[in-house]
Design a protein around this motif. Structure first.
Motif, PDB file in Angstrom:
ATOM      1  N   THR A   9      -2.057  -5.770  -8.187  1.00  0.00           N
ATOM      2  CA  THR A   9      -3.311  -5.030  -8.191  1.00  0.00           C
ATOM      3  C   THR A   9      -4.113  -5.416  -6.963  1.00  0.00           C
ATOM      4  O   THR A   9      -3.769  -6.375  -6.269  1.00  0.00           O
ATOM      5  CB  THR A   9      -4.105  -5.257  -9.492  1.00  0.00           C
ATOM      6  OG1 THR A   9      -5.239  -4.396  -9.508  1.00  0.00           O
ATOM      7  CG2 THR A   9      -4.575  -6.700  -9.626  1.00  0.00           C
ATOM      8  N   ASP A  11      -7.929  -4.495  -4.326  1.00  0.00           N
ATOM      9  CA  ASP A  11      -9.258  -3.913  -4.113  1.00  0.00           C
ATOM     10  C   ASP A  11      -9.399  -3.474  -2.661  1.00  0.00           C
ATOM     11  O   ASP A  11      -8.805  -4.069  -1.765  1.00  0.00           O
ATOM     12  CB  ASP A  11     -10.340  -4.970  -4.366  1.00  0.00           C
ATOM     13  CG  ASP A  11     -10.206  -5.600  -5.735  1.00  0.00           C
ATOM     14  OD1 ASP A  11     -10.701  -5.005  -6.690  1.00  0.00           O
ATOM     15  OD2 ASP A  11      -9.588  -6.682  -5.842  1.00  0.00           O
ATOM     16  N   TYR A 135      -4.041   9.095   0.109  1.00  0.00           N
ATOM     17  CA  TYR A 135      -3.979   7.667  -0.231  1.00  0.00           C
ATOM     18  C   TYR A 135      -3.273   7.380  -1.561  1.00  0.00           C
ATOM     19  O   TYR A 135      -2.678   6.307  -1.724  1.00  0.00           O
ATOM     20  CB  TYR A 135      -5.350   6.979  -0.083  1.00  0.00           C
ATOM     21  CG  TYR A 135      -6.240   6.951  -1.292  1.00  0.00           C
ATOM     22  CD1 TYR A 135      -5.950   6.128  -2.383  1.00  0.00           C
ATOM     23  CD2 TYR A 135      -7.391   7.727  -1.348  1.00  0.00           C
ATOM     24  CE1 TYR A 135      -6.781   6.098  -3.489  1.00  0.00           C
ATOM     25  CE2 TYR A 135      -8.225   7.699  -2.452  1.00  0.00           C
ATOM     26  CZ  TYR A 135      -7.906   6.885  -3.532  1.00  0.00           C
ATOM     27  OH  TYR A 135      -8.719   6.861  -4.622  1.00  0.00           O
TER      28      TYR A 135
END
Ligand code: TRP
Length: 363
Positions: A9, A11, A135
């Protein structure tokens, strides 16, 4: 062979992380890291994705790469257990994206609701950058390149994971079982799904100035808690107050646990009791805010301390990222070897591809 459990994961490094990120994702990542249930964990900074709508401001992304790394280390992500890396340093991700682009249609991308909303919010008009529009494809490559089986993320990321699964399925259908379909791990506590800003607006966001950052000083936190939005109808202490939409209580739902009462507010046994009193009237906002302040400081203090320690040793942070990128690159390179082999575009490794032609056999 037992299938490995791999978490990935990340950010976008467009700002320091705040307590919304903490309850929504960071806290869980640390728990997952320490659970011992996963074979590998990757947490990365999607700086390439951040550039898709910040290409004229790379300095912003660049400076936040370090800030976010500090936040990761401050909350307890441990580089000996979790590989921390930076997206742009893994060229294999571009390569995989290049092929993934052929496995998804423009129409399918246009249907992605998260991208649709984001395009609207950014006011691109007719000038949507192609990189922004696509994206989700690059994000699918991020996930597939590390053979992630589990992607902890918020519900806004569901369409991304679904799109990744579709792309992986299609790849495997055409070229044979090569890549892994990931599944999303949504936050389990409803109070964690989305923490409102301190002004009561639906979301914490830098542009609204309603965030409490993990890097905020104790004074800043206190000031922000004191000026938090509560119930505008609760004018006198004796007035009955509303809980719904009252940030102070939303934050308590997210952060407070029973033993906080013993430590900071012994007149009450539980949050329910506090709520009942507030709704009945006779409980002032300041008292509740003081309690919330104490709960928040208790949680933030160790994070702040660890952050300050790492901040005084930035070269070590850079070294952690450099090592993480190296490790991550090895894994992605390994996946790309499999991808090229499956697609039979590994011309110089597998000479039989060329030999067939030399022998006059055309396929
Ligand atoms: N889109 C994610 C965000 O907005 C960041 C991200 C990029 C990501 N690639 C990912 C998250 C892969 C999970 C898996 O924060």
């Amino acid at each position: 062979m037992k299938k490995e459990k791999i978490i990935l994961t990340g950010d976008r490094p467009t700002g320091k992380l705040h307590i919304g990120h903490y309850v929504g994702s960071l806290r869980r990542r640390v728990e997952l890291q320490n659970s011992g249930l996963y074979d590998r964990i990757f947490v990365f900074e999607a700086d390439g994705q951040a550039l898709t709508d910040n290409i004229d401001n790379p300095a912003k992304v660049r400076s936040n790469v370090i800030e976010v790394a500090l936040d990761y280390l401050a909350v307890g992500l441990d580089p000996t257990k979790t590989t921390l890396f930076i997206q742009s340093q893994i060229p294999e991700l571009c390569e995989l994206t290049f092929y993934f682009m052929d496995l998804v249609s423009v129409a399918r991308l246009q249907r992605n609701p998260t991208v649709k909303t984001e395009i609207g919010m950014r006011g691109f008009g007719e000038s949507i950058p192609v990189g922004f529009f696509t994206y989700p494809v690059s994000q699918a490559a991020d996930i597939a390149a590390f053979r992630a089986t589990h992607v902890p993320a918020g519900e806004d990321q569901e369409p991304m994971i679904e799109q990744c699964r579709e792309i992986v399925r299609r790849f495997n259908h055409i070229y044979g079982e090569t890549l892994t379909e990931p599944e999303i791990m949504l936050p389990d506590n409803s109070a964690c799904l989305r923490l409102p800003g301190t002004d009561g607006k639906a979301k914490m966001s830098k542009s609204l100035g309603n965030c409490i950052y993990l890097a905020d000083t104790a004074d800043e936190v206190e000031r922000k808690v004191k000026s938090m939005y509560t119930d505008p109808g609760h004018l006198r202490v004796s007035d009955p107050g509303k809980i719904e939409g009252n940030c102070v209580f939303t934050y308590l739902d997210a952060f407070c646990c029973p033993d906080h009462f013993g430590r900071y507010l012994p007149d009450y046994a539980s949050l329910d009791e506090l709520k009942v009193h507030y709704m009945r009237g006779g409980l002032g906002d300041m008292k509740v805010k003081k309690f919330l302040g104490a709960v928040m400081q208790e949680m933030l203090e160790p994070i702040r301390k660890r952050r300050a320690e790492w901040e005084s040793d930035i070269p070590s942070v850079v070294e952690i990222l450099r090592k993480g990128c190296e490790e991550a690159r090895e894994v992605a390179a390994d996946t790309m070897d499999d991808v090229r082999r499956a697609m039979k575009i590994n011309y110089f490794d597998d000479t039989s591809l060329m030999d067939e032609r030399a022998a006059g056999k055309e396929d």
